[in-house]
Design an enzyme around this catalytic site. Structure first.
Site, PDB file in Angstrom:
ATOM      1  CG  LEU A   1      14.226  26.923  20.415  1.00 37.57           C
ATOM      2  CD1 LEU A   1      13.036  25.896  20.571  1.00 37.57           C
ATOM      3  CD2 LEU A   1      14.787  26.658  18.934  1.00 37.57           C
ATOM      4  N   GLY A   2      14.998  30.727  22.654  1.00 35.41           N
ATOM      5  CA  GLY A   2      14.516  32.120  23.028  1.00 35.41           C
ATOM      6  C   GLY A   2      15.646  33.068  22.741  1.00 35.41           C
ATOM      7  CG  ASN A   3      19.272  33.642  24.132  1.00 37.00           C
ATOM      8  OD1 ASN A   3      18.583  34.467  24.706  1.00 37.00           O
ATOM      9  ND2 ASN A   3      20.155  32.944  24.860  1.00 37.00           N
TER      10      ASN A   3
ATOM     11  CG  ASP B   1      22.117  30.561  27.124  1.00 38.02           C
ATOM     12  OD1 ASP B   1      21.697  29.439  27.240  1.00 38.02           O
ATOM     13  OD2 ASP B   1      21.653  31.638  27.754  1.00 38.02           O
TER      14      ASP B   1
ATOM     15  CE  LYS C   1       9.581  40.455  33.953  1.00 37.49           C
ATOM     16  NZ  LYS C   1       9.975  39.258  34.886  1.00 37.49           N
TER      17      LYS C   1
HETATM   18  P1  ADP Z   1      18.583  39.079  29.059  1.00 36.78           P
HETATM   19  O1  ADP Z   1      20.063  39.437  28.632  1.00 36.78           O
HETATM   20  O2  ADP Z   1      18.467  39.663  30.486  1.00 36.78           O
HETATM   21  O3  ADP Z   1      18.171  37.764  29.176  1.00 36.78           O
HETATM   22  P2  ADP Z   1      17.240  39.261  26.454  1.00 36.78           P
HETATM   23  O4  ADP Z   1      18.424  39.568  25.402  1.00 36.78           O
HETATM   24  O5  ADP Z   1      16.864  37.782  26.577  1.00 36.78           O
HETATM   25  O6  ADP Z   1      17.623  39.684  27.885  1.00 36.78           O
HETATM   26  O7  ADP Z   1      16.006  40.005  26.012  1.00 36.78           O
HETATM   27  C1  ADP Z   1      14.961  40.138  26.975  1.00 36.78           C
HETATM   28  C2  ADP Z   1      13.790  40.019  25.930  1.00 36.78           C
HETATM   29  O8  ADP Z   1      13.639  41.250  25.093  1.00 36.78           O
HETATM   30  C3  ADP Z   1      13.642  38.958  24.806  1.00 36.78           C
HETATM   31  O9  ADP Z   1      13.189  37.868  25.673  1.00 36.78           O
HETATM   32  C4  ADP Z   1      12.812  39.366  23.937  1.00 36.78           C
HETATM   33  O10 ADP Z   1      11.439  39.241  24.431  1.00 36.78           O
HETATM   34  C5  ADP Z   1      13.141  40.886  23.891  1.00 36.78           C
HETATM   35  N1  ADP Z   1      14.325  41.549  22.685  1.00 36.78           N
HETATM   36  C6  ADP Z   1      15.539  41.141  23.073  1.00 36.78           C
HETATM   37  N2  ADP Z   1      16.260  41.472  22.054  1.00 36.78           N
HETATM   38  C7  ADP Z   1      15.362  41.651  20.980  1.00 36.78           C
HETATM   39  C8  ADP Z   1      15.437  42.500  19.788  1.00 36.78           C
HETATM   40  N3  ADP Z   1      16.627  42.507  18.997  1.00 36.78           N
HETATM   41  N4  ADP Z   1      14.200  42.515  19.128  1.00 36.78           N
HETATM   42  C9  ADP Z   1      13.176  42.262  19.826  1.00 36.78           C
HETATM   43  N5  ADP Z   1      12.840  42.055  20.815  1.00 36.78           N
HETATM   44  C10 ADP Z   1      14.120  41.680  21.705  1.00 36.78           C
END
Ligand code: ADP
Length: 299
Positions: free
Chosen positions: A152-154, A149, A35
């Site tokens: 590493l997490g993105n 933004d 999430k």
């Molecule tokens: P937000 O826009 O609310 O920050 P995220 O895009 O960071 O949400 O997505 C939330 C989480 O979902 C990520 O930290 C990751 O764990 C998972 N996630 C997002 N996109 C993908 C993807 N394309 N493949 C696998 N997991 C994903």
């Protein structure tokens, strides 16, 4: 997307069967992926057993007009992109409670989890990763899009250990190359000094973030990290960072340029890969999955 304030998640459960009324495709909800600020992500599986990453954003979290606009902007920017190192957004739709984004699945999570396990990566791996990130940034900047933004997490990792830049929740598209932005809702992780000082900003904020990413790969921690946010911001403003003695001179040279305090003196995306760090060192064509947890033997 980045929330302006964190509230307890009171949204309804995400259904087990999700229906796209536009394409009339039905998805079965599979494993939970993670999430973010607003979104919860699950594997979504269609009738052909193709697995996608489904990002569900509760409409109850989008009651504030600014959040709704952000979401609309994220979708409109992301939908138009098609690049081998950018997470593909295939389609989006809604039901009464959620907006769903159907994304390319990245099975191996993000660089954040890799870095947490590995602490730091070898120079060849850092080059392998940076090439892909920089290609994605070049593609975005050519289209006048600033991600704003990059962290590493993105940056997600697919089953072939290829990187895919995702989460366009803070991205913006300029109307012309010389336009500069002065507003931003949300706080980027690797915030550039000009943003911190609420000056106008542009493509250079992504270049700064690339510098923070490369530093973190090689040094095992972000360049301005301290135990206090105030102190971290002071260091960013004054561009105070040091290299551990193990860092090679070519790596230090490119990082110093990427983290230049004056945005105009940072290299453009198109010039980053011309630095000696990239041209004089070995870059693997691919890397094994074992790199997620252990130092590889690359040659
Ligand atoms: P937000 O826009 O609310 O920050 P995220 O895009 O960071 O949400 O997505 C939330 C989480 O979902 C990520 O930290 C990751 O764990 C998972 N996630 C997002 N996109 C993908 C993807 N394309 N493949 C696998 N997991 C994903």
């Amino acid at each position: 997307m980045v929330p302006s304030n964190k509230k307890k998640d009171m949204s309804k459960p995400i259904p087990e069967i999700i229906y796209n009324p536009n394409s009339q495709i039905t998805y079965r909800r599979g494993s939970y992926l993670g999430k973010g600020g607003f979104a919860r992500c699950y594997e979504l599986i269609d009738r052909n057993k193709t697995v996608f990453a489904g990002k569900a954003v509760a409409k109850s979290a989008l009651l504030k007009p600014s959040n709704k606009e952000r979401m609309a902007q994220e979708i409109s920017i992301h939908k138009a992109l098609s690049h081998e190192h950018i997470v593909q957004l295939y389609t989006h739709f809604e039901d009464p409670d959620y907006i769903y984004l159907i994304l390319e699945l990245c099975e191996n999570r993000s660089l954040m989890e890799l870095q947490k396990r590995r602490y730091f990566v070898t120079e060849p791996e850092a080059r392998y990763f940076m090439y892909q990130i920089v290609y994605a940034v070049q593609y975005l900047h050519e289209r006048l899009i600033i991600h704003r933004d990059l962290k590493l997490g993105n940056i997600f990792i697919n089953s072939n250990m290829q990187l895919k830049v995702g989460d366009f929740g803070l991205a913006t598209q300029l109307t012309d190359r010389d336009e500069r932005k002065d507003t931003l809702c949300g706080t980027p992780n690797y915030i550039a000094p000009e943003m911190l000082q609420r000056k106008k900003h542009s493509f250079e904020v992504d270049i700064w973030a690339c510098g923070c990413i490369l530093y973190t790969f090689i040094c095992g921690r972000p360049p301005f990290e301290t135990s206090s946010l105030q102190e971290t911001y002071a260091r960013i403003k004054h561009c105070t960072f040091e290299f551990p003695s193990v860092v090679g001179c070519h790596a230090a040279e490119v990082i110093t340029q990427l983290l230049h305090p004056e945005p105009a003196k940072r290299p453009c995306a198109i010039d980053i890969l011309k630095f000696k760090f990239f041209t004089m060192g070995f870059t693997p064509k691919d890397i094994p999955k074992s790199c997620l947890t252990t130092v590889p033997k690359l040659d």
